[in-house]
Design a protein around this motif. Structure first.
Motif, mmCIF file in Angstrom:
data_model
loop_
_atom_site.group_PDB
_atom_site.id
_atom_site.type_symbol
_atom_site.label_atom_id
_atom_site.label_comp_id
_atom_site.label_asym_id
_atom_site.label_seq_id
_atom_site.Cartn_x
_atom_site.Cartn_y
_atom_site.Cartn_z
ATOM 1 N N THR A 142 63.876 40.752 70.466
ATOM 2 C CA THR A 142 65.025 41.427 69.867
ATOM 3 C C THR A 142 65.011 42.902 70.257
ATOM 4 O OG1 THR A 142 64.993 39.905 67.991
ATOM 5 C CG2 THR A 142 66.211 41.972 67.718
ATOM 6 N N LEU A 143 66.177 43.418 70.659
ATOM 7 C CA LEU A 143 66.289 44.812 71.088
ATOM 8 C C LEU A 143 66.827 45.663 69.949
ATOM 9 C CD1 LEU A 143 67.809 44.286 74.654
ATOM 10 C CD2 LEU A 143 65.401 44.393 73.968
ATOM 11 N N ASP A 144 66.158 46.758 69.692
ATOM 12 C CA ASP A 144 66.565 47.672 68.632
ATOM 13 C C ASP A 144 67.402 48.800 69.229
ATOM 14 O OD1 ASP A 144 66.853 49.006 66.275
ATOM 15 O OD2 ASP A 144 64.838 49.889 66.282
ATOM 16 N N CYS A 145 68.636 48.503 69.566
ATOM 17 C CA CYS A 145 69.536 49.504 70.142
ATOM 18 C C CYS A 145 70.971 49.091 69.848
ATOM 19 C CB CYS A 145 69.317 49.639 71.651
ATOM 20 S SG CYS A 145 69.642 48.140 72.592
ATOM 21 N N PRO A 146 71.866 50.051 69.777
ATOM 22 C CA PRO A 146 73.281 49.724 69.534
ATOM 23 C C PRO A 146 73.827 48.831 70.645
ATOM 24 C CG PRO A 146 72.884 52.091 69.316
ATOM 25 C CD PRO A 146 71.653 51.511 69.915
ATOM 26 N N ILE A 147 74.763 47.979 70.283
ATOM 27 C CA ILE A 147 75.387 47.103 71.275
ATOM 28 C C ILE A 147 76.476 47.888 72.010
ATOM 29 C CG2 ILE A 147 76.719 44.999 71.622
ATOM 30 C CD1 ILE A 147 75.359 43.875 69.138
ATOM 31 N N PRO A 148 76.316 48.093 73.317
ATOM 32 C CA PRO A 148 77.316 48.879 74.062
ATOM 33 C C PRO A 148 78.529 48.030 74.417
ATOM 34 C CG PRO A 148 75.614 48.138 75.551
ATOM 35 C CD PRO A 148 75.223 47.628 74.169
ATOM 36 N N SER A 149 79.546 48.680 74.928
ATOM 37 C CA SER A 149 80.736 47.956 75.386
ATOM 38 C C SER A 149 80.595 47.523 76.839
ATOM 39 C CB SER A 149 81.979 48.832 75.241
ATOM 40 O OG SER A 149 81.826 50.032 75.981
ATOM 41 N N SER A 150 79.644 48.099 77.543
ATOM 42 C CA SER A 150 79.387 47.693 78.922
ATOM 43 C C SER A 150 77.912 47.921 79.225
ATOM 44 C CB SER A 150 80.266 48.476 79.908
ATOM 45 O OG SER A 150 80.030 49.863 79.806
ATOM 46 N N ILE A 151 77.378 47.078 80.087
ATOM 47 C CA ILE A 151 75.955 47.095 80.422
ATOM 48 C C ILE A 151 75.803 47.323 81.918
ATOM 49 C CG2 ILE A 151 73.828 45.723 80.514
ATOM 50 C CD1 ILE A 151 74.725 44.282 78.015
ATOM 51 N N GLY A 152 74.890 48.225 82.294
ATOM 52 C CA GLY A 152 74.547 48.450 83.681
ATOM 53 C C GLY A 152 73.278 47.685 84.026
ATOM 54 N N THR A 200 76.204 55.719 78.613
ATOM 55 C CA THR A 200 75.245 56.796 78.352
ATOM 56 C C THR A 200 74.044 56.747 79.277
ATOM 57 O OG1 THR A 200 74.017 55.495 76.714
ATOM 58 C CG2 THR A 200 75.926 56.773 75.935
ATOM 59 N N LYS A 201 73.872 55.637 80.027
ATOM 60 C CA LYS A 201 72.721 55.390 80.894
ATOM 61 C C LYS A 201 71.409 55.352 80.111
ATOM 62 C CE LYS A 201 75.221 55.148 84.582
ATOM 63 N NZ LYS A 201 76.542 55.243 83.929
#
Length: 482
Positions: free
Chosen positions: A400-410, A426-427
């Motif tokens: 499980t990742l503890d980070c906000p869910i972005p609208s796009s992923i690189g 935000t990179k």
């Protein structure tokens, strides 16, 4: 046969070079004819314009002379002076006659008449001219202008030279820098042209893409922000003064270092609707009409359109089976493989999707495999079914990742050592798999009850590269997933 095959290949290559050269000569001849006609017309236009200016100046100066002559002619009028002279001559004759007369009465009358006439305004005119007859102030001397006109000649601007060592390609921008062999103060601006190509080296006549033009550049460098979809780009530049554009510089070809791929709709799960780089989940899979035709099955709740739209992709109807399609939840790119180097692409997805995954997989990924649930795939998975969660998956293990869910992923893939996922805006690093891949990889995607779009033709952002170098010596906390 092998020797003959090599000779044939050499001849074919040479034939193509000669063909390109012939096309280049023909194009040059056509350009020569068109350009010579154009410069001749421009020269005629410039001289006509110069003649028009000279004719206008001549008319203005002639008008000035005529006006000055009329004004002075009025000031030097003779009528009043002529009348005064005539009266003076008559009085002189009368005075002479009176002097010769002996009569007293006649003498008194003559003296009175002479006095009345000499008191008249016309008789008391000033004998100083009000205007001069000198017109030398309206004379002209065009000797300098003649020398200037005689010195006119063709003055094309100097030809720039692109400095390949100073040009930069990074962060989806290209900075082109050029210099001049010697300063040219008459240059007004530069014109930069660029063309996409998949061939390294000098540009070819038969290119698939046209030249794109950037005009009005004032400095000797220019930065372009581009979306790359070819491996190379060719650039050339020329200088322009107020009158004419000079010759183009020798073209240079720069490698874009961008990763470009297309989605293979033929291998997609049958419930995915593919349009270019956009993917949308379609629960009916285009089979709703077929379901309606089967009247004996329409009453079954398992076959209702509403249930089909929400059915898990693992249990989706498999009508019209195709052995080339994924029958599990995966959708993968099959026409582009990663077997070396560094690549980067981005995915924009609907955060309301019931499920979404992005990552990479080996080319031999099975049609029934799901992303992250085998040793052949690595991904980040969004679960939005019961509760929202974001996890990194590989070999049927999840973190499980503890980070906000972005609208796009690189997605950043360094084939020799690492696979990393970033918040594309935000990179910010979201997760890293550290592993040296043993087989060629392909971009992989999955969506259920949602949609996503892929952005390709991107270079690896410099902030991503610098962050990877900074963290390359540190141990990974994701070792259990690699």
């Amino acid at each position: 046969q092998e020797s003959l095959r090599k000779i044939t290949h050499t001849l074919a290559t040479k034939n193509e070079e000669i063909s390109n050269f012939v096309c280049s000569l023909k194009q040059s001849l056509d350009n020569l004819e068109a350009n010579s006609t154009r410069v001749q017309e421009d020269l005629e236009s410039e001289f006509n314009s110069l003649h028009s200016v000279l004719d206008e100046m001549k008319e203005n100066m002639l008008t000035r002379i005529k006006q000055e002559r009329a004004s002075r002619t009025y000031e030097l009028q003779l009528s009043a002076c002529s009348k005064a002279l005539e009266s003076s001559e008559e009085l002189l004759e009368l005075a002479n006659q009176t002097l010769c007369s002996s009569g007293t009465d006649g003498f008194t009358q003559a003296a009175k008449d002479i006095k009345d006439v000499t008191m008249a305004p016309a008789f008391r005119l000033s004998l100083k001219a009000k205007a001069s007859d000198n017109m030398s102030h309206l004379m002209v001397d065009f000797s300098q202008e003649k020398a200037l006109l005689q010195g006119l000649k063709f003055l094309p601007p100097a030809t720039p030279e692109i400095q390949l060592s100073e040009c930069q390609v990074c962060d989806n921008t290209v900075t082109v820098v050029w210099t001049l062999a010697e300063p040219d103060s008459k240059i007004d601006h530069y014109i930069l042209e660029h063309r996409r190509t998949n061939h390294e080296g000098l540009p070819r006549i038969r290119e698939d893409y046209p030249w794109m033009v950037v005009e009005g550049i004032r400095e000797m460098e220019h930065t372009l922000t581009l979306r790359f979809d070819t491996r190379f780009m060719t650039f050339r530049v020329r200088a322009c003064n107020k009158a004419v554009a000079g010759d183009f510089s020798e073209p240079v070809t720069l490698e874009t270092h961008a990763f470009t791929f297309k989605l293979d709709s033929a291998s997609a799960h049958q419930n995915l609707k593919i349009e270019d780089l956009n993917v949308e989940w379609d629960g009916t899979g285009g089979k709703i009409q077929d379901i309606r035709k089967e009247k004996t099955r329409t009453n079954s709740p398992m076959q209702s359109p509403a249930r089909s739209a929400l059915m898990s992709p693992k249990r989706a109807p498999t009508a019209r089976p195709n052995r080339d399609r994924f029958t599990a939840e995966s959708y993968t790119v099959l026409d582009t493989a990663i077997d070396a180097g560094q690549q980067y692409w981005e995915v924009r997805f609907d955060k309301e999707s019931k499920a979404f995954a992005v990552g990479v997989a080996v080319r031999s990924l099975g049609r029934f495999d799901q992303l992250g649930k085998s040793s052949a795939s690595w991904c980040i998975h969004l679960n939005n079914w019961l509760q929202q969660s974001l996890t990194a998956k590989h070999n049927n293990k999840a973190r499980t990742l503890d980070c906000p869910i972005p609208s796009s992923i690189g997605v950043y893939c360094n084939y020799d050592e690492v696979l990393s996922f970033f918040n594309a805006k935000t990179k910010q690093l979201m997760h890293t798999f550290r592993t040296k891949f043993q087989q060629p990889l392909i971009p992989a995607f999955m969506v259920w009850n949602g949609s996503f779009s892929v952005v390709t033709g991107l270079q690896v952002p410099s902030v991503v590269q610098s962050g990877q170098r900074k963290n390359s010596g540190t141990s990974s906390s994701n070792a259990s997933l690699t």
